[in-house]
Design a protein around this motif. Structure first.
Motif, PDB file in Angstrom:
ATOM      1  N   GLU A  80      48.153  76.497  51.532  1.00 31.46           N
ATOM      2  CA  GLU A  80      47.354  75.375  51.049  1.00 31.46           C
ATOM      3  C   GLU A  80      47.938  74.748  49.777  1.00 31.46           C
ATOM      4  O   GLU A  80      48.049  73.524  49.693  1.00 31.46           O
ATOM      5  CB  GLU A  80      45.888  75.782  50.827  1.00 31.46           C
ATOM      6  N   PRO A  81      48.318  75.546  48.788  1.00 31.48           N
ATOM      7  CA  PRO A  81      48.874  74.908  47.586  1.00 31.48           C
ATOM      8  C   PRO A  81      50.115  74.078  47.895  1.00 31.48           C
ATOM      9  O   PRO A  81      50.291  72.993  47.355  1.00 31.48           O
ATOM     10  CB  PRO A  81      49.215  76.099  46.677  1.00 31.48           C
ATOM     11  N   VAL A  82      50.962  74.576  48.776  1.00 28.90           N
ATOM     12  CA  VAL A  82      52.191  73.849  49.110  1.00 28.90           C
ATOM     13  C   VAL A  82      51.848  72.556  49.826  1.00 28.90           C
ATOM     14  O   VAL A  82      52.357  71.477  49.503  1.00 28.90           O
ATOM     15  CB  VAL A  82      53.110  74.725  49.988  1.00 28.90           C
ATOM     16  N   ILE A  83      50.936  72.670  50.804  1.00 28.74           N
ATOM     17  CA  ILE A  83      50.578  71.480  51.576  1.00 28.74           C
ATOM     18  C   ILE A  83      49.898  70.449  50.696  1.00 28.74           C
ATOM     19  O   ILE A  83      50.185  69.269  50.768  1.00 28.74           O
ATOM     20  CB  ILE A  83      49.683  71.885  52.763  1.00 28.74           C
ATOM     21  N   ARG A  84      49.013  70.926  49.839  1.00 28.15           N
ATOM     22  CA  ARG A  84      48.300  69.980  48.980  1.00 28.15           C
ATOM     23  C   ARG A  84      49.258  69.198  48.089  1.00 28.15           C
ATOM     24  O   ARG A  84      49.047  68.035  47.821  1.00 28.15           O
ATOM     25  CB  ARG A  84      47.285  70.707  48.100  1.00 28.15           C
ATOM     26  N   ARG A  85      50.295  69.866  47.609  1.00 28.44           N
ATOM     27  CA  ARG A  85      51.209  69.179  46.721  1.00 28.44           C
ATOM     28  C   ARG A  85      52.040  68.150  47.468  1.00 28.44           C
ATOM     29  O   ARG A  85      52.352  67.095  46.949  1.00 28.44           O
ATOM     30  CB  ARG A  85      52.125  70.193  46.013  1.00 28.44           C
ATOM     31  N   SER A  86      52.382  68.477  48.711  1.00 26.25           N
ATOM     32  CA  SER A  86      53.330  67.616  49.406  1.00 26.25           C
ATOM     33  C   SER A  86      52.668  66.607  50.326  1.00 26.25           C
ATOM     34  O   SER A  86      53.270  65.613  50.687  1.00 26.25           O
ATOM     35  CB  SER A  86      54.290  68.478  50.222  1.00 26.25           C
ATOM     36  N   ALA A  87      51.433  66.838  50.714  1.00 24.71           N
ATOM     37  CA  ALA A  87      50.821  65.962  51.703  1.00 24.71           C
ATOM     38  C   ALA A  87      50.209  64.733  51.047  1.00 24.71           C
ATOM     39  O   ALA A  87      50.120  64.618  49.839  1.00 24.71           O
ATOM     40  CB  ALA A  87      49.753  66.714  52.481  1.00 24.71           C
ATOM     41  N   GLY A  88      49.786  63.831  51.880  1.00 23.96           N
ATOM     42  CA  GLY A  88      49.142  62.628  51.388  1.00 23.96           C
ATOM     43  C   GLY A  88      50.137  61.500  51.312  1.00 23.96           C
ATOM     44  O   GLY A  88      51.312  61.711  51.073  1.00 23.96           O
ATOM     45  N   LEU A  89      49.658  60.300  51.524  1.00 27.44           N
ATOM     46  CA  LEU A  89      50.555  59.158  51.469  1.00 27.44           C
ATOM     47  C   LEU A  89      50.453  58.550  50.072  1.00 27.44           C
ATOM     48  O   LEU A  89      50.838  59.169  49.105  1.00 27.44           O
ATOM     49  CB  LEU A  89      50.205  58.180  52.587  1.00 27.44           C
ATOM     50  N   GLY A  90      49.909  57.359  49.956  1.00 32.09           N
ATOM     51  CA  GLY A  90      49.865  56.726  48.634  1.00 32.09           C
ATOM     52  C   GLY A  90      48.848  57.364  47.713  1.00 32.09           C
ATOM     53  O   GLY A  90      48.111  58.265  48.096  1.00 32.09           O
ATOM     54  N   ARG A  91      48.823  56.894  46.477  1.00 35.77           N
ATOM     55  CA  ARG A  91      47.872  57.401  45.490  1.00 35.77           C
ATOM     56  C   ARG A  91      46.712  56.447  45.340  1.00 35.77           C
ATOM     57  O   ARG A  91      46.898  55.232  45.305  1.00 35.77           O
ATOM     58  CB  ARG A  91      48.569  57.584  44.140  1.00 35.77           C
ATOM     59  N   PRO A  92      45.494  56.980  45.250  1.00 33.22           N
ATOM     60  CA  PRO A  92      44.359  56.075  45.050  1.00 33.22           C
ATOM     61  C   PRO A  92      44.488  55.377  43.704  1.00 33.22           C
ATOM     62  O   PRO A  92      45.017  55.954  42.752  1.00 33.22           O
ATOM     63  CB  PRO A  92      43.140  56.997  45.077  1.00 33.22           C
ATOM     64  N   PRO A  93      44.024  54.139  43.619  1.00 25.68           N
ATOM     65  CA  PRO A  93      44.105  53.428  42.343  1.00 25.68           C
ATOM     66  C   PRO A  93      43.289  54.147  41.279  1.00 25.68           C
ATOM     67  O   PRO A  93      42.262  54.759  41.587  1.00 25.68           O
ATOM     68  CB  PRO A  93      43.512  52.056  42.637  1.00 25.68           C
ATOM     69  N   GLU A  94      43.755  54.095  40.055  1.00 28.29           N
ATOM     70  CA  GLU A  94      43.053  54.796  38.976  1.00 28.29           C
ATOM     71  C   GLU A  94      42.214  53.864  38.122  1.00 28.29           C
ATOM     72  O   GLU A  94      41.374  54.308  37.354  1.00 28.29           O
ATOM     73  CB  GLU A  94      44.072  55.540  38.106  1.00 28.29           C
ATOM     74  N   GLU A  95      42.454  52.560  38.232  1.00 33.92           N
ATOM     75  CA  GLU A  95      41.683  51.610  37.438  1.00 33.92           C
ATOM     76  C   GLU A  95      40.730  50.840  38.348  1.00 33.92           C
ATOM     77  O   GLU A  95      40.958  50.736  39.538  1.00 33.92           O
ATOM     78  CB  GLU A  95      42.635  50.616  36.744  1.00 33.92           C
ATOM     79  N   PRO A  96      39.662  50.281  37.755  1.00 32.32           N
ATOM     80  CA  PRO A  96      38.769  49.445  38.558  1.00 32.32           C
ATOM     81  C   PRO A  96      39.549  48.274  39.156  1.00 32.32           C
ATOM     82  O   PRO A  96      40.465  47.746  38.528  1.00 32.32           O
ATOM     83  CB  PRO A  96      37.740  48.937  37.538  1.00 32.32           C
ATOM     84  N   ASP A  97      39.172  47.900  40.354  1.00 28.78           N
ATOM     85  CA  ASP A  97      39.842  46.816  41.060  1.00 28.78           C
ATOM     86  C   ASP A  97      39.728  45.519  40.252  1.00 28.78           C
ATOM     87  O   ASP A  97      38.629  45.097  39.892  1.00 28.78           O
ATOM     88  CB  ASP A  97      39.190  46.654  42.433  1.00 28.78           C
ATOM     89  N   ALA A  98      40.867  44.898  39.973  1.00 28.19           N
ATOM     90  CA  ALA A  98      40.865  43.675  39.158  1.00 28.19           C
ATOM     91  C   ALA A  98      40.438  42.454  39.962  1.00 28.19           C
ATOM     92  O   ALA A  98      40.188  41.401  39.403  1.00 28.19           O
ATOM     93  CB  ALA A  98      42.257  43.447  38.588  1.00 28.19           C
ATOM     94  N   ASP A  99      40.387  42.608  41.287  1.00 25.65           N
ATOM     95  CA  ASP A  99      40.115  41.447  42.132  1.00 25.65           C
ATOM     96  C   ASP A  99      38.660  41.367  42.534  1.00 25.65           C
ATOM     97  O   ASP A  99      37.889  42.295  42.341  1.00 25.65           O
ATOM     98  CB  ASP A  99      40.987  41.519  43.383  1.00 25.65           C
ATOM     99  N   ARG A 100      38.302  40.201  43.073  1.00 26.17           N
ATOM    100  CA  ARG A 100      36.965  40.023  43.598  1.00 26.17           C
ATOM    101  C   ARG A 100      37.027  39.825  45.102  1.00 26.17           C
ATOM    102  O   ARG A 100      38.029  39.392  45.649  1.00 26.17           O
ATOM    103  CB  ARG A 100      36.255  38.860  42.909  1.00 26.17           C
ATOM    104  N   TYR A 101      35.932  40.127  45.748  1.00 23.84           N
ATOM    105  CA  TYR A 101      35.859  40.078  47.204  1.00 23.84           C
ATOM    106  C   TYR A 101      34.557  39.400  47.596  1.00 23.84           C
ATOM    107  O   TYR A 101      33.625  39.316  46.802  1.00 23.84           O
ATOM    108  CB  TYR A 101      35.902  41.493  47.804  1.00 23.84           C
ATOM    109  N   GLU A 102      34.497  38.945  48.827  1.00 29.11           N
ATOM    110  CA  GLU A 102      33.242  38.364  49.275  1.00 29.11           C
ATOM    111  C   GLU A 102      33.142  38.487  50.784  1.00 29.11           C
ATOM    112  O   GLU A 102      34.095  38.866  51.473  1.00 29.11           O
ATOM    113  CB  GLU A 102      33.139  36.898  48.846  1.00 29.11           C
TER     114      GLU A 102
END
Lengths: 993, 107, 185
Positions: free
Chosen positions: A141-163
Motif C-alpha cells: 500500500e505505501p508503494v502504491i499510494r506514492r506512485s499511483a494517481g494521475l494529476g494533483r487536485p488543485p490546492e487553491e480555490p477555483d479562480a473562475d466562475r461557472y454557470e
C-alpha cells in the motif's frame, strides 16, 4: 521526430503564434492548435506515464478518446488535473505539466513497476488483499499510494466562475459533423425548434479531413454553406465547444460548454452546464477508430491512423518522417495518402487481410508505396519513441520476416460507432458482423415519457461509415424528406476483425499488447481474468480495471471484450458490452456546481435584523437555512461567558431576542377548528378568541414532530406558531392533509412567517419597556399571561403575545418585517435605562432548560412520543381522532417500559457531556453493554451556578433521587441524580406577574 | 429527470419543481383499526416494477398535490390527475391497458 | 414612527441586464375558490380588476392580480393602500369561505430589465422562456428558492420570499454579469 510542416494546416493561423510552456520548457504554437498538436509540432511526443507501470506514454489520438496525453493544466487557482491535450485549445501563456511521474518525465523511478509487471497482473490488488495481510499494510500500500494517481487536485480555490442554463427544443442534434449538420438542416425545414451541439470548436467532423466530396465540391464548402443556412434559420440554435455529456429520462440532456477555457481570465464563465430538455435526440456522434493489439503498441509514436491524418491535415503537424501503416481495413490507406501528400515517407502499409484490392489500396500502390498483405506487427522497436517495426505474418506466431525503420506507426483496427448517448437511457445494441462493431438497434431505442423513441442515431454513430450513406441516414433519422446531397468517396472493402496481432502470438508478445493504455491492461490480463473464471464482461472490467480510467475505455472496450470472447470461445454479442454511463467525457465539478459557491452556495435566510446582529458581534448558529445569533460576544469575551451574561441579564433586568424565525401559519375557515383538532394532539377548537395555547403536533406514527403556541385570532381563524426550522415543513404537512385527505373541509392556510419580525422582550423590566414605548395597555389585567392583543407600539402596528419560553415576564411582539429593524432599535434605545441587552439562541436554550421546557430536535429525535416527555397533559382524551392517535396506541408505545424525560443533576455540579449514554448492568445479544438512558440537553446554568441537564431515562420518573453514571469523553464517569426537570421557579410565578 | 404535467395549473414541471409523496390511493386507518390495517396503511407498500400510482406535489409551483400514473421500469407516464380522487380515473386506466395489456389492474 | 423598508433598500446592479430591487410593494394573498360567486365582484369593486385566467396576471392601473393556484390569487398594489384594501376585500367577500392576508413584508420584488433580461432567468429557472406568454405568471424555482415571474414593459418582474432577498440578488447579479450573455451579438 515530430514537427510542423512548412505548409498546410486547415485549422491553424500562422499569423498568430502563441507561446506556451510544457514542464517549464518554452514552446510555440499557432492559434487554432490543440495543445496536443502544438506539443507534437515541438517534437514532444512523450507526454506522460501510465498509471500502473509508469510506461512512457505518447499522444495516440486527436480527439476526446485520447487515453494518454493528460496533463496538469495551469497553476494556482486555475490548476486542473487530467486535461486532455487533444481537446485543449492552445492559448497564449498556457502552462502544462506532465503527470504521474517521479522525479521527472524522462526518468521515472516508478518504471521499475514495468520490470516487475509479471508480479502485477490482473487482480493484483484483490489478491494482495488476501495474503499476506501484513504485506499489504506495510509493503504494497505505501508503494502504491506514492506512485499511483494521475494529476494533483488543485490546492487553491477555483479562480473562475461557472454557470448553468436551461434550454428547450423539439430536437437536439448531438454532433456537428456532416450527419449532424444534415439532420439539423432537414429537421429545421419542418419548423421544429432545433439545437445542434458540437464538442470541438469546428463544424464538419472528419469529412473535410477525409477528402470527401459533396455535390462535387470539397466537404468543407458544403459544411460552410450548411452552417450559414442553419445560422440564418430562426428556429435553430448552434453551439460549438459544447459536449453532450449524458442523455437522461424524458429527453433531459446535460451538456458542458467550454465558454472561456481557451480565454482564461476574460471575465466570462469558464464553463457552462446546459440543462437541455429535448423532445427527441439525434446522436450524430460519429465513430472512434480502434487500436490494434500488437506487441509494443503503447510506445510513443504509435498512433491511430485517423489521428495521424488529422494532425497532418488540420494542424500541419508531422508525427514523423517515416510512418508505417498497419491496418485491417481500407480507411487507413487514406492516412498513407495524406502522409505521402505531405512529402513524408510511408515505408510500407501492413495489411492483416489476405487481399487489399479496393480503390484506396490501389491508389496507395500507384503512389509507389509498398502494400504488404497478410502482414502484422511482430513488435514495435524503441523505448520512449518508436524506432522501427518488426514485421511478421498475421496468420503466424510472430516470427520476424522483415524490419522497417520508422519514427511513427499509424494503426487502424476498424471503427466503433459512438453509441454512448444512445445507450445512457437503455438503448440496446446489435453486433454488426460486417464492420465488427456494435451499432444501435433501431428496434430497441431508449423511450421517453409517452413511450415513443427518445433517441435516434444518425450517420457513423449509427454504423454508416461511407459519406453518401451518412447523409441519407441523417435525413432518415429525423424523418426528413428529399434526396440526400450527393457525396462521393471511394468504395471500401470490408474490415476484417483482428483482435490479436499476430493471431497466434506467444504469451511474451501478448503481455506487451496494450488494450487500456491509461490503466495498463493488456491482452494477457484479460485472458488471465477469463482463465480465473471471470466470464461476465462487467466482472472482467472490474477485475482488470479495463475501461475504468478517465477515458472510460473509448479505445479499449471493444478490443477488450473481443479478447474476452475469444478466451471464452463465445461470440462477441454473447459477451456484450459493459454499461455506458454519463458523462461521455469528464465534466468539471465547477460546471455541476454552477453558481452555487461562496455567498450564494445556498440560500441563507436573513431576518430583518440580520445586519444589526452582524454588526454587533453575533456568533452565528445555523437553524435550518436561517442564521440566528448564538450569542453576542464582546471583545475578549468567550462564547460561554457571553451566554452566561445574557442569561443573567434577562433573568434580572431585560433581554431582547430576535424571534422572527418562528413559523407563523394562519389557518382560517368554517372547519379550521376541527382541522386543528386533527393536527394537534390537544384541543384547539375550544381556545377562546384572544387566548394562546401551547400545542403538540405528531405524525401518524405518534411521534412528536413539532410544537408551538397556537393563537385564536377570531371566530374562524387561528395563528399557529411552529419551530424556527419547521414552518415550511408544517405548512406543507397541513396542506397535504387538507388537499389529499379532508379535501371537503373548508379551511385555508397561509404561511405568514416572513411577514412579521418578532421580538421577544424578556425579564422583570419587560413591561416597563413596553409602557415607555407606549401605545398599548400591557398591564397584567389588560393582557394576562397566555393572552394576546393587537395595537400599536412606538407607532408601529403590533400584535403582542403574553407567552414565555424563558420563565420570565415576557412579551413577544410581532411587527411588519419592513419595520422590524426600526422596532428592534427602538426597544434597545428605550431599554437602556432598564438594562436591556440582546440575547442569542444559546441563552434561550439555557433558560428553557432551567425551566424544563423541551426543545424539538433535542428532547425529540423522531422516536419520542409526547408521553415520553411527560406531556400527556397535552394529549386530548376526549377526541375520537387526531393525527398520531392510532400510532401511539401501539403496544410498544403505550407500554410504561420506556425511556422518559427527567432532570439530571451532577453530584459534583459539573456539566454532563451532551448525548452521553448511561450504561446499565449486563450486555445485550450482540455483546454490547446495556443502556438505560441518555442526555438530551445539558448546560451550565448561570442562574443556579451548576450543571443542569435533561435526559431520557428508562422508567425515569419512577426513579426520582436515584443516582446513575454517565461516561465522560476523556475517560472516567460522572454521577448524576435523577430529579424533576424543572430547575427554576417550579411554581411558574415569575412569568405570570 | 421526469417531467409531469400538473393537472392543477397546467405546467409541465420538471422533477426539481416537484416533491415526491410516495404511493397514492392509500386508505387511512385511524383509531379503532386493527394492527394489520394500521400496518397496511403505514408501512405496506407495493413498490412495483411497472405500473404505479404516485403522489406528487408541485411544490415550486402552484403548491398543489396531484397523482401520477407511470411505469417505474420505463418511466413512461400514463397521465396525471387531481389528488381528490380515491381511484385512478377511467381514461387513465384505459390508457394503461392500451399500453400494458398484461397489467392486472389497480390492486 | 418608522417607514417600512424593503429587504435590500432598493439595491441595483448593471450587467447585461439591469437588476433592481423594488419596494416596498403592497402584496395581498387571497385564497378562495375562483368560482366563488363573490370573488369577481370583490375584485371589481375593491381593485377595479378582473379575475385572471389560469396562470395569468392582469393589470388594472397600478394593481396586478396574479393567478397563483386554483384557490389563490396574488394582488400587487401600492404599499400604502394595503391595509384598507385588505379590510375592503374581506368585507366584500362577506361570509364566503376565503382568506385575505397582507403579505407585503413577506416578499421581495425584483425588476430584471433590458433586451436580454430573459437570459438572466434562463440561467436560473427550469422554464422555457421563449414560450412564456405575454401576461403569463410563472411560478417555479430560481436556483434554490421558490419564485414567480412575469413580463412587464422593458423586462421581467420576479417575486420571492423576503428572507432570501440577498440570495436572489446574488444569483441574479451572478447571472447578469457582463460578458456572460448566452447569446452574444
Amino acid at each position: 521526430m515530430s514537427t510542423r510542416l512548412a505548409r498546410g494546416g486547415r485549422l491553424i493561423d500562422r499569423n498568430h503564434p502563441l507561446d506556451f510552456t510544457f514542464n517549464g520548457k518554452r514552446m510555440r504554437g499557432f492559434a487554432g492548435d490543440t495543445l496536443a498538436a502544438a506539443l507534437l509540432a515541438n517534437d514532444q511526443m512523450l507526454v506522460g506515464r501510465s498509471f500502473k507501470y509508469h510506461r512512457p506514454r505518447g499522444i495516440v489520438a486527436a480527439g476526446a478518446e485520447e487515453p494518454n496525453a493528460l496533463v496538469q493544466l495551469g497553476t494556482g487557482g486555475r490548476s486542473e488535473p487530467n486535461q486532455r491535450t487533444t481537446t485543449t485549445e492552445l492559448f497564449a501563456g498556457l502552462s502544462a505539466a506532465s503527470q504521474n511521474h517521479w522525479p521527472s518525465l524522462e526518468f521515472d523511478v516508478g518504471a521499475v513497476n514495468a520490470a516487475a509487471s509479471r508480479f502485477l497482473p490482473a487482480g493484483f490488488y484483490y489478491k494482495t488483499f488476501l495474503q499476506p495481510r501484513l504485506a499489504w499494510k506495510h509493503l504494497f500500500e505505501p508503494v502504491i499510494r506514492r506512485s499511483a494517481g494521475l494529476g494533483r487536485p488543485p490546492e487553491e480555490p477555483d479562480a473562475d466562475r461557472y454557470e448553468q442554463a436551461y434550454a428547450f427544443c423539439d430536437l437536439l442534434v448531438v454532433g456537428g459533423g456532416i450527419a449532424g449538420l444534415q439532420a439539423a438542416l432537414s429537421a429545421s425545414a419542418s419548423g421544429q425548434m432545433v439545437m445542434l451541439l458540437e464538442q470541438t470548436p469546428h463544424w464538419g467532423g472528419r469529412a473535410p479531413v477525409d477528402d470527401v466530396l459533396i455535390e462535387g465540391r470539397p466537404a468543407a464548402d458544403w459544411v460552410a454553406a450548411t452552417v450559414a443556412s442553419l445560422e440564418a434559420a430562426p428556429n435553430v440554435t448552434l453551439r460549438t465547444r459544447c459536449m453532450a455529456a449524458g442523455v437522461h429520462d424524458h429527453g433531459y440532456v446535460l451538456a458542458e460548454e467550454r465558454v472561456a477555457d481557451h480565454t482564461p481570465g476574460d471575465g466570462r464563465p469558464k464553463k457552462r452546464l446546459w440543462r437541455i430538455r429535448a423532445g427527441k435526440v439525434v446522436t450524430a456522434t460519429g465513430a472512434i477508430e480502434r487500436p490494434l493489439p500488437f506487441a509494443g503498441n503503447d510506445i510513443p509514436g504509435v498512433m491511430l491512423a485517423s489521428a495521424v491524418r488529422d494532425y497532418l491535415v488540420n494542424w500541419a503537424v508531422s508525427p514523423g518522417d517515416r510512418v508505417v501503416i498497419v491496418t485491417n481495413n481500407d480507411d487507413a490507406y487514406r492516412t498513407a495518402i495524406a502522409v505521402h501528400r505531405a512529402g513524408l515517407t510511408v515505408p510500407a502499409v501492413l495489411d492483416a487481410r489476405a487481399e487489399a484490392d479496393g480503390a484506396l489500396p490501389e491508389e496507395v500502390r500507384s503512389l509507389g508505396i509498398p502494400v504488404l498483405t497478410n502482414r502484422a506487427v511482430a513488435k514495435i522497436k524503441g523505448g520512449k519513441r518508436v524506432t522501427g517495426v518488426a514485421v511478421c505474418a498475421q496468420a503466424g506466431e510472430g516470427a520476424v520476416l522483415d524490419e522497417f525503420a520508422c519514427d511513427a506507426v499509424a494503426m487502424s483496427g476498424g471503427w466503433s460507432p459512438v453509441v454512448h448517448l444512445w445507450s445512457h437511457c437503455g438503448g440496446k445494441l446489435i453486433w454488426d458482423e460486417a464492420q465488427s462493431a456494435f451499432r444501435p438497434d433501431p428496434a430497441r431505442p431508449p423511450i421517453t415519457h409517452d413511450g415513443s423513441a427518445m433517441v435516434a442515431a444518425a450517420g457513423s454513430a449509427n454504423g454508416e461509415l461511407l459519406s453518401a450513406d451518412v447523409l441519407a441516414d441523417a435525413i432518415r433519422a429525423v424523418g426528413g424528406e428529399g434526396p440526400a446531397p450527393r457525396a462521393q468517396s471511394p468504395e471500401e472493402a470490408p474490415t476484417e476483425p483482428v483482435w490479436i496481432m499476430p493471431q497466434g502470438a506467444t504469451p511474451a508478445l501478448r503481455s506487451k499488447m496494450w488494450l487500456d493504455y491509461q490503466n495498463d491492461v493488456k491482452v494477457s490480463d484479460v485472458q488471465l481474468a477469463a482463465r480465473e473464471g471471470y466470464e461476465s464482461v462487467e466482472h472482467t472490467k472490474r477485475y482488470t480495471t479495463l475501461g475504468m480510467a478517465t477515458d472510460q475505455g473509448k479505445l479499449s472496450n471493444i478490443n477488450g471484450l473481443a479478447v474476452l470472447a475469444g478466451s471464452l470461445n463465445a461470440p462477441i454479442p454473447a459477451v456484450g458490452t459493459t454499461t455506458f454511463r454519463p458523462p461521455y467525457t469528464p465534466v468539471t465539478f465547477g460546471a455541476l456546481v454552477g453558481e452555487a459557491r461562496g455567498e450564494i452556495f445556498q440560500p441563507l435566510r436573513r431576518t430583518p435584523m440580520h445586519d444589526w446582529h452582524e454588526a454587533h458581534g453575533a456568533y452565528w448558529e445555523p437553524v435550518g437555512l436561517w442564521r440566528r445569533p448564538y450569542c453576542y460576544s464582546r471583545p475578549g469575551e468567550s462564547h460561554g461567558d457571553a451566554v452566561a451574561r445574557e442569561v443573567t441579564n434577562a433573568r434580572t433586568k431585560l433581554g431582547l431576542l430576535d424571534a422572527s424565525t418562528l413559523g407563523k401559519i394562519l389557518v382560517k375557515g368554517p372547519d379550521a377548528g376541527r382541522f386543528l383538532d386533527m393536527i394537534y394532539t390537544n384541543v384547539m377548537s375550544s381556545l377562546p378568541v384572544g387566548r394562546c395555547r401551547y400545542g403538540l403536533m405528531c405524525n401518524e406514527n405518534g411521534f412528536l414532530m413539532d410544537d408551538g403556541v397556537v393563537v385564536r385570532l377570531s371566530e374562524d381563524s387561528w395563528l399557529c406558531h411552529t419551530t424556527s426550522g419547521g414552518a415550511d415543513r408544517i405548512h406543507a404537512h397541513m396542506e397535504d392533509w387538507l388537499q389529499c385527505e379532508w379535501w371537503d373541509w373548508q379551511v385555508y392556510t397561509a404561511n405568514l412567517t416572513e411577514q412579521f419580525a418578532q421580538v421577544a422582550i424578556v425579564g422583570p423590566n419587560a413591561r416597563k419597556l413596553l409602557e415607555k414605548l407606549g401605545g398599548m395597555d400591557v398591564s397584567k389585567e389588560a393582557l394576562p399571561f397566555m393572552h394576546w392583543a393587537d395595537g400599536t407600539i412606538a407607532g408601529v402596528p403590533a400584535r403582542v403575545f403574553r407567552i414565555s419560553f424563558s420563565g420570565e415576564l415576557s412579551y413577544e411582539v410581532a411587527v411588519p418585517a419592513g419595520q422590524g429593524l426600526a422596532f428592534w432599535q427602538a426597544c434597545l434605545e428605550a431599554g437602556t435605562e432598564f438594562g436591556v441587552l440582546p440575547y442569542g439562541t444559546e441563552a434561550l436554550h439555557v433558560m428553557r432548560a432551567e425551566k424544563g421546557f423541551i426543545m424539538i430536535g433535542d428532547e425529540t429525535d423522531g422516536t419520542v412520543i409526547p408521553q415520553d416527555l411527560n406531556l400527556g397533559w397535552a394529549i386530548s382524551k376526549k377526541k375520537a381522532d387526531f393525527i398520531g392517535k392510532r400510532g401511539m396506541e401501539r403496544t410498544f408505545l403505550a407500554s410504561p417500559d420506556r425511556w422518559k424525560l427527567v432532570g439530571l443533576e451532577t453530584l459534583d455540579g459539573s456539566v454532563l457531556p451532551d448525548g452521553a449514554i448511561a450504561p446499565a448492568p449486563g450486555s445485550n445479544a450482540n455483546g454490547q453493554r446495556n443502556t438505560q438512558g441518555r442526555v438530551t440537553s445539558t448546560y451550565w446554568s448561570p442562574t443556579l451556578k451548576k450543571g443542569i441537564a435533561m435526559g431520557l431515562v428508562h422508567r425515569g420518573p419512577e426513579r426520582m433521587g436515584e443516582v446513575i453514571e454517565f461516561p465522560k469523553i476523556w475517560g472516567g464517569v460522572v454521577q448524576a441524580r435523577i430529579v424533576d426537570p424543572v430547575f427554576y421557579d417550579k411554581a411558574g410565578e415569575k412569568q405570570d406577574v | 429527470m421526469l417531467i409531469l404535467e400538473c393537472p392543477c395549473c397546467g405546467v409541465k414541471a420538471e422533477e426539481t419543481e416537484l416533491s415526491p409523496g410516495h404511493e397514492a390511493h392509500l386508505k387511512r386507518f385511524g383509531p379503532g383499526s386493527s394492527d394489520e390495517e394500521f400496518e397496511s396503511y403505514m408501512f405496506a407498500r407495493k413498490n412495483p416494477k411497472g405500473v404505479h400510482f404516485e403522489r406528487w406535489r408541485h411544490s415550486y409551483g402552484c403548491g398543489k398535490w396531484f397523482l401520477a400514473a407511470r411505469c417505474t421500469a420505463t418511466l413512461e407516464v400514463f397521465g396525471t390527475y387531481p389528488a381528490q380522487t380515491s381511484e385512478p380515473p377511467p381514461d387513465i386506466v384505459a390508457r394503461i391497458k392500451a399500453r400494458r395489456p398484461e397489467w392486472e389492474g389497480c390492486k | 414612527m418608522s417607514e417600512a423598508v424593503s429587504a435590500l433598500g432598493n439595491a441595483s446592479f448593471e450587467g447585461f441586464a439591469t437588476i433592481r430591487e423594488l419596494g416596498p410593494v403592497g402584496m395581498i394573498t387571497l385564497r378562495a375558490k375562483h368560482d366563488l360567486p363573490a370573488l369577481p365582484k370583490a375584485l371589481k369593486t375593491v381593485l377595479t380588476a378582473e379575475l385572471p385566467e389560469r396562470r395569468r396576471i392582469i393589470s388594472a392601473g397600478e394593481v396586478r392580480v396574479g393567478w397563483m393556484s386554483p384557490d389563490e390569487l396574488l394582488i400587487l398594489l401600492p404599499y400604502a393602500e394595503v391595509a384598507d384594501r385588505v379590510v375592503a376585500l374581506t368585507e366584500a367577500l362577506g361570509t364566503a369561505h376565503a382568506l385575505v392576508a397582507d403579505v407585503s413584508d413577506a416578499r421581495c420584488l425584483f425588476a430584471i430589465e433590458g433586451e436580454k433580461a430573459a437570459q438572466v432567468l434562463m440561467k436560473l429557472c427550469p422554464v422555457d422562456m421563449a414560450a412564456l406568454e405575454r401576461g403569463e405568471l410563472r411560478r417555479t424555482r430560481a436556483a434554490q428558492v421558490p419564485a414567480a415571474f412575469w413580463a412587464e414593459e422593458g423586462g421581467l418582474r420576479l417575486v420571492a420570499f423576503r428572507s432570501v432577498a440577498a440570495y436572489v440578488m446574488g444569483i441574479l447579479t451572478h447571472s447578469a454579469r457582463p460578458g456572460s450573455e448566452l447569446f452574444p451579438a
